[in-house]
Scaffold this motif. Sequence first.
Motif, PDB file in Angstrom:
ATOM      1  N   ASN A 260       0.416  14.309  -4.409  1.00 33.06           N
ATOM      2  CA  ASN A 260       1.749  13.985  -3.915  1.00 33.06           C
ATOM      3  C   ASN A 260       2.785  14.463  -4.909  1.00 33.06           C
ATOM      4  OD1 ASN A 260       4.195  12.053  -3.692  1.00 33.06           O
ATOM      5  ND2 ASN A 260       3.126  11.839  -1.733  1.00 33.06           N
TER       6      ASN A 260
ATOM      7  N   PHE B  74       2.575   7.285  -8.914  1.00 33.59           N
ATOM      8  CA  PHE B  74       1.248   6.932  -8.405  1.00 33.59           C
ATOM      9  C   PHE B  74       0.138   7.268  -9.391  1.00 33.59           C
ATOM     10  CE2 PHE B  74       3.857   7.713  -4.621  1.00 33.59           C
ATOM     11  CZ  PHE B  74       3.676   6.507  -3.960  1.00 33.59           C
TER      12      PHE B  74
ATOM     13  N   LYS C   1      -0.233   1.612  -8.232  1.00 32.06           N
ATOM     14  CA  LYS C   1       0.263   2.089  -6.956  1.00 32.06           C
ATOM     15  C   LYS C   1      -0.472   3.398  -6.670  1.00 32.06           C
ATOM     16  CE  LYS C   1       4.636   1.622  -5.964  1.00 32.06           C
ATOM     17  NZ  LYS C   1       6.118   1.855  -5.849  1.00 32.06           N
TER      18      LYS C   1
ATOM     19  N   ILE D 247      -1.630   6.401  -3.705  1.00 35.31           N
ATOM     20  CA  ILE D 247      -1.372   7.014  -2.402  1.00 35.31           C
ATOM     21  C   ILE D 247      -2.574   7.864  -2.001  1.00 35.31           C
ATOM     22  CG2 ILE D 247      -0.236   9.078  -3.341  1.00 35.31           C
ATOM     23  CD1 ILE D 247       1.662   8.953  -0.906  1.00 35.31           C
TER      24      ILE D 247
ATOM     25  N   ASP E 174      -7.243  11.454  -2.296  1.00 40.55           N
ATOM     26  CA  ASP E 174      -5.989  12.045  -2.795  1.00 40.55           C
ATOM     27  C   ASP E 174      -6.171  13.432  -3.377  1.00 40.55           C
ATOM     28  OD1 ASP E 174      -7.190  11.628  -5.254  1.00 40.55           O
ATOM     29  OD2 ASP E 174      -5.521  10.500  -6.122  1.00 40.55           O
TER      30      ASP E 174
ATOM     31  N   ILE F 292       0.023   3.773   1.116  1.00 43.32           N
ATOM     32  CA  ILE F 292       0.293   3.443  -0.284  1.00 43.32           C
ATOM     33  C   ILE F 292      -0.279   2.060  -0.550  1.00 43.32           C
ATOM     34  CG2 ILE F 292       2.081   2.965  -2.000  1.00 43.32           C
ATOM     35  CD1 ILE F 292       3.881   4.918  -0.500  1.00 43.32           C
TER      36      ILE F 292
ATOM     37  N   GLU G 160      -0.700  -1.018  -3.214  1.00 45.51           N
ATOM     38  CA  GLU G 160      -0.120  -1.586  -4.429  1.00 45.51           C
ATOM     39  C   GLU G 160      -0.952  -2.774  -4.905  1.00 45.51           C
ATOM     40  OE1 GLU G 160       4.081  -2.272  -4.498  1.00 45.51           O
ATOM     41  OE2 GLU G 160       4.469  -0.744  -2.988  1.00 45.51           O
TER      42      GLU G 160
ATOM     43  N   CYS H  93       2.686   5.543   4.835  1.00 42.81           N
ATOM     44  CA  CYS H  93       3.653   6.486   4.274  1.00 42.81           C
ATOM     45  C   CYS H  93       3.900   7.571   5.314  1.00 42.81           C
ATOM     46  CB  CYS H  93       3.097   7.098   2.996  1.00 42.81           C
ATOM     47  SG  CYS H  93       4.271   8.106   2.105  1.00 42.81           S
TER      48      CYS H  93
END
Length: 471
Positions: A3, A10, A24, A26, A57, A88, A90, A127
């Motif tokens: 990302n 992240f 966090k 993603i 990811d 996402i 957390e 997201c």
Amino acid sequence: MANSFASKTFTALSDLHPNLANLKIIGIVIGKTDVRGFPDRKNIGSERYTFSFTIRDSPTHFVNATSWGSEGYIRSLSDSFRVGECVIIENPLIQRKELEREEKFSPATPGNYKLLLSENHSTVKICSSYQVDTKLLALIYLPVKESRDFYSLGDIVANGCSLDGRIINVLAAVRSVGEPKCFTTSDRRKGQRCEVKLYDETESSFAMICWDNESILVAQSWVPRDTVIFASDVKISFDKFRNCMTATVISKTIITTNPDTPEANILLNFIRENKETNPLDDEIDSYLKESVNLNTIVDVYTVEQLKVKASKNEGKADPFYGILYAYISTLNIDDDSTIVVRHRCSGCGYLVKEASSTCTACNKDSLEFKSVFLSFHLLIDLTDHTGTLHACSLTGGVAEETLGCTVNEFLAMTDEQKTALKWQFLLERSKIYLKFFLSHRARGGLRISVLSCKLADPIEASRNLSGQGNI
């Protein structure tokens, strides 16, 4: 980092470690299980609920995440996102995997850790795709196994029972996707089932069964004869009833739709080039019909109304379905001049000439023969007070359910027993579920296939004699 707009915000999956806090993360969801409840050992009489999903990811890193909590929380969280969406996460808890125990039931992942999401501390948010780097979105088209690490369907059939119970990878094209079929188990748990027919250059039809809602949702998005899938870690079994090998989607399975790999592109080109010349004709489609949920068929017709509707549907490729309350007026199961049982290919279901015992549809290589099995193949007439439908196809398992006997049991009957069986139906009105579809081989260009035929409740039948279907 995959990302680009928040690389500093992240944590990459490759950097996971139990000492990290306030994380966090993603990733794109590449797999997901159904919600399940378990007895809560701390609170006797109550249940805890859980579901798991797998996020990715980067091409080399993906991880399993599991959430536990109350039924309301878990169902709401599970319903908030689907496979293929970016999320996402957390404040997850990072735990070390127990390899032997966990990867027996969960997708195998490259790292040593897993994520645990708690109701009180963790959050999962979708997201929007326009916020995400296209490199992250593209990961959904990358299989989690090496692109050449798969069995062709021909390999599975050729290896036969030696693969029974094995968990392997499969690359194949989607031939058809059945309607989800709901059921209730003996202990009153609700379930569902969906049968997908696969094919490739080596096999013209191979069944894959989906039992969980998440894989069924994914399967419903596939376009038959225009979709290729890479299914990692499916279970291969020998189906004794059909006398052939089948695949089953399990909790370990990750399915990649239209994977971006050289092998998948070759297969995709093959199926597109062979769309019009596929050897599987409507006769095989009738036998290897997708699982149809009979509860979704509600329109009741008379024979006359069905003929009118069929004439209006002339030229339309889509089939239509209906219920008919009628008598079986022709059922030649005790006539020696009529062929009642035929040989079929265990690989594709094609009718095989008894003299050759060789399937012309899939046995193109003389060194690779498929076994054949016996199956009912009946053409029956259905009559009510408005007319007769001639040459309706009653085959395979539907015929066995209708007659109340297997092929072998039928072949062991005397002529007198076969005649007595016939008259059980000729004298009684039946409730019959029918499928109508175009066929250049059938008389009048329309094939009529029986999906279910059972003796009708007299009161129910009398209420429906006039029909009520949408013509």
